[in-house]
Design a protein around this motif. Structure first.
Motif, PDB file in Angstrom:
ATOM      1  N   MET A   1       0.853  -1.175   0.000  1.00 40.28           N
ATOM      2  CA  MET A   1       0.000   0.000   0.000  1.00 40.28           C
ATOM      3  C   MET A   1       0.892   1.229   0.000  1.00 40.28           C
ATOM      4  N   THR A   2       0.709   2.052  -0.961  1.00 37.25           N
ATOM      5  CA  THR A   2       1.576   3.218  -1.079  1.00 37.25           C
ATOM      6  C   THR A   2       0.997   4.444  -0.398  1.00 37.25           C
ATOM      7  N   ASP A   3      -0.250   4.404   0.033  1.00 37.19           N
ATOM      8  CA  ASP A   3      -0.851   5.588   0.619  1.00 37.19           C
ATOM      9  C   ASP A   3      -0.703   5.649   2.142  1.00 37.19           C
ATOM     10  N   ILE A   4       0.179   4.849   2.695  1.00 36.73           N
ATOM     11  CA  ILE A   4       0.390   4.864   4.143  1.00 36.73           C
ATOM     12  C   ILE A   4       1.520   5.825   4.470  1.00 36.73           C
ATOM     13  N   ASP A   5       1.243   6.751   5.362  1.00 34.54           N
ATOM     14  CA  ASP A   5       2.285   7.661   5.829  1.00 34.54           C
ATOM     15  C   ASP A   5       2.928   7.028   7.055  1.00 34.54           C
ATOM     16  N   TRP A   6       3.939   6.203   6.795  1.00 33.89           N
ATOM     17  CA  TRP A   6       4.580   5.453   7.870  1.00 33.89           C
ATOM     18  C   TRP A   6       5.236   6.361   8.905  1.00 33.89           C
ATOM     19  N   THR A   7       5.470   7.623   8.578  1.00 35.63           N
ATOM     20  CA  THR A   7       6.083   8.532   9.560  1.00 35.63           C
ATOM     21  C   THR A   7       5.137   8.808  10.718  1.00 35.63           C
ATOM     22  N   LYS A   8       3.856   8.481  10.558  1.00 32.16           N
ATOM     23  CA  LYS A   8       2.876   8.670  11.632  1.00 32.16           C
ATOM     24  C   LYS A   8       2.769   7.457  12.544  1.00 32.16           C
ATOM     25  N   ALA A   9       3.467   6.385  12.217  1.00 31.45           N
ATOM     26  CA  ALA A   9       3.401   5.157  13.006  1.00 31.45           C
ATOM     27  C   ALA A   9       3.978   5.381  14.402  1.00 31.45           C
ATOM     28  N   LEU A  10       3.225   4.997  15.418  1.00 29.52           N
ATOM     29  CA  LEU A  10       3.695   5.179  16.792  1.00 29.52           C
ATOM     30  C   LEU A  10       4.825   4.224  17.148  1.00 29.52           C
ATOM     31  N   CYS A  11       4.998   3.161  16.365  1.00 32.91           N
ATOM     32  CA  CYS A  11       6.086   2.222  16.630  1.00 32.91           C
ATOM     33  C   CYS A  11       7.412   2.723  16.075  1.00 32.91           C
ATOM     34  N   LEU A  49      -2.528  -2.903   9.413  1.00 36.58           N
ATOM     35  CA  LEU A  49      -3.077  -4.254   9.427  1.00 36.58           C
ATOM     36  C   LEU A  49      -3.430  -4.705   8.017  1.00 36.58           C
ATOM     37  N   THR A  50      -4.059  -3.841   7.248  1.00 35.75           N
ATOM     38  CA  THR A  50      -4.400  -4.177   5.864  1.00 35.75           C
ATOM     39  C   THR A  50      -3.148  -4.486   5.059  1.00 35.75           C
ATOM     40  N   SER A  51      -2.113  -3.700   5.259  1.00 31.80           N
ATOM     41  CA  SER A  51      -0.841  -3.920   4.574  1.00 31.80           C
ATOM     42  C   SER A  51      -0.235  -5.265   4.973  1.00 31.80           C
ATOM     43  N   ALA A  52      -0.259  -5.567   6.262  1.00 31.69           N
ATOM     44  CA  ALA A  52       0.293  -6.836   6.738  1.00 31.69           C
ATOM     45  C   ALA A  52      -0.454  -8.015   6.127  1.00 31.69           C
ATOM     46  N   LEU A  53      -1.773  -7.943   6.104  1.00 29.31           N
ATOM     47  CA  LEU A  53      -2.567  -9.037   5.547  1.00 29.31           C
ATOM     48  C   LEU A  53      -2.285  -9.221   4.060  1.00 29.31           C
ATOM     49  N   GLY A  66       5.532 -11.313  14.361  1.00 27.90           N
ATOM     50  CA  GLY A  66       5.387 -10.076  15.091  1.00 27.90           C
ATOM     51  C   GLY A  66       3.975  -9.522  15.201  1.00 27.90           C
ATOM     52  N   ILE A  67       3.908  -8.406  15.888  1.00 31.13           N
ATOM     53  CA  ILE A  67       2.665  -7.660  16.064  1.00 31.13           C
ATOM     54  C   ILE A  67       2.608  -6.649  14.932  1.00 31.13           C
ATOM     55  N   ARG A  68       1.517  -6.650  14.182  1.00 27.94           N
ATOM     56  CA  ARG A  68       1.326  -5.680  13.097  1.00 27.94           C
ATOM     57  C   ARG A  68      -0.129  -5.270  13.083  1.00 27.94           C
ATOM     58  N   GLY A  69      -0.376  -3.987  13.082  1.00 23.64           N
ATOM     59  CA  GLY A  69      -1.751  -3.506  13.088  1.00 23.64           C
ATOM     60  C   GLY A  69      -2.507  -3.899  14.336  1.00 23.64           C
ATOM     61  N   GLY A  70      -1.790  -4.125  15.416  1.00 22.63           N
ATOM     62  CA  GLY A  70      -2.425  -4.486  16.682  1.00 22.63           C
ATOM     63  C   GLY A  70      -2.786  -5.949  16.802  1.00 22.63           C
ATOM     64  N   GLU A  78      -5.671 -16.111  11.466  1.00 21.51           N
ATOM     65  CA  GLU A  78      -7.096 -16.430  11.638  1.00 21.51           C
ATOM     66  C   GLU A  78      -7.980 -15.490  10.824  1.00 21.51           C
ATOM     67  N   ILE A  79      -7.627 -14.220  10.751  1.00 20.71           N
ATOM     68  CA  ILE A  79      -8.379 -13.260   9.919  1.00 20.71           C
ATOM     69  C   ILE A  79      -8.352 -13.720   8.469  1.00 20.71           C
ATOM     70  N   THR A  80      -7.168 -14.090   7.996  1.00 19.91           N
ATOM     71  CA  THR A  80      -7.023 -14.544   6.613  1.00 19.91           C
ATOM     72  C   THR A  80      -7.848 -15.804   6.372  1.00 19.91           C
ATOM     73  N   ARG A  81      -7.811 -16.736   7.298  1.00 20.81           N
ATOM     74  CA  ARG A  81      -8.594 -17.979   7.165  1.00 20.81           C
ATOM     75  C   ARG A  81     -10.089 -17.693   7.123  1.00 20.81           C
ATOM     76  N   ARG A  82     -10.550 -16.813   8.012  1.00 22.61           N
ATOM     77  CA  ARG A  82     -11.986 -16.483   8.025  1.00 22.61           C
ATOM     78  C   ARG A  82     -12.402 -15.821   6.722  1.00 22.61           C
ATOM     79  N   ARG A  83     -11.579 -14.907   6.248  1.00 24.25           N
ATOM     80  CA  ARG A  83     -11.904 -14.219   4.993  1.00 24.25           C
ATOM     81  C   ARG A  83     -11.923 -15.195   3.823  1.00 24.25           C
TER      82      ARG A  83
END
Length: 94
Positions: A1-11, A49-53, A66-70, A78-83
Motif C-alpha cells: 500500500m503506497t498511501d500509508i504515511d509510515w512517519t505517523k506510526a507510533l512504533c 493491518l491491511t498492509s500486513a494481511l 510479530g505484532i502488526r496492526g495491533g 485467523e483473519i485470513t482464514r476467516r476471509r
C-alpha cells in the motif's frame, strides 16, 4: 500500500524487540501487550493491518511474524482464514 504515511506510526523509533517477541514467558507476554497497546493508539493501525494481511497473503501461520496492526501473527492468520472461508465458491459451468 503506497498511501500509508509510515512517519505517523507510533512504533517508529520504538524498541523493535517488543513487536517481535518469541516465547510465552510473562515478560514476553507483557512486551506483546505493550506493543498492541501502542498499535491501538496508532493513527495508521488499520492501514498497517491491511498492509500486513496483503503482504502475508498465501503464507501459512509460520510465515507471519510479530505484532502488526495491533494483531499477533496467529490473529492475522485467523483473519485470513476467516476471509478465505467467507469467499463465495465458484460454480462449475458444465
Amino acid at each position: 500500500m503506497t498511501d500509508i504515511d509510515w512517519t505517523k506510526a507510533l512504533c517508529l523509533g520504538a524498541d523493535r524487540e517488543k513487536w517481535f517477541v518469541e516465547g510465552t514467558t510473562a515478560e514476553a507476554n507483557a512486551d506483546r501487550a505493550e506493543a498492541k497497546k501502542t498499535c491501538f493508539r496508532c493513527p495508521i493501525r488499520e492501514k498497517c493491518l491491511t498492509s500486513a494481511l496483503a503482504e502475508e497473503h498465501g503464507r501459512g501461520q509460520s510465515g507471519r511474524f510479530g505484532i502488526r496492526g495491533g494483531k499477533s501473527s496467529k490473529q492475522r492468520y485467523e483473519i485470513t482464514r476467516r476471509r478465505a472461508g467467507a469467499q463465495p465458491k465458484q460454480q462449475r459451468v458444465a
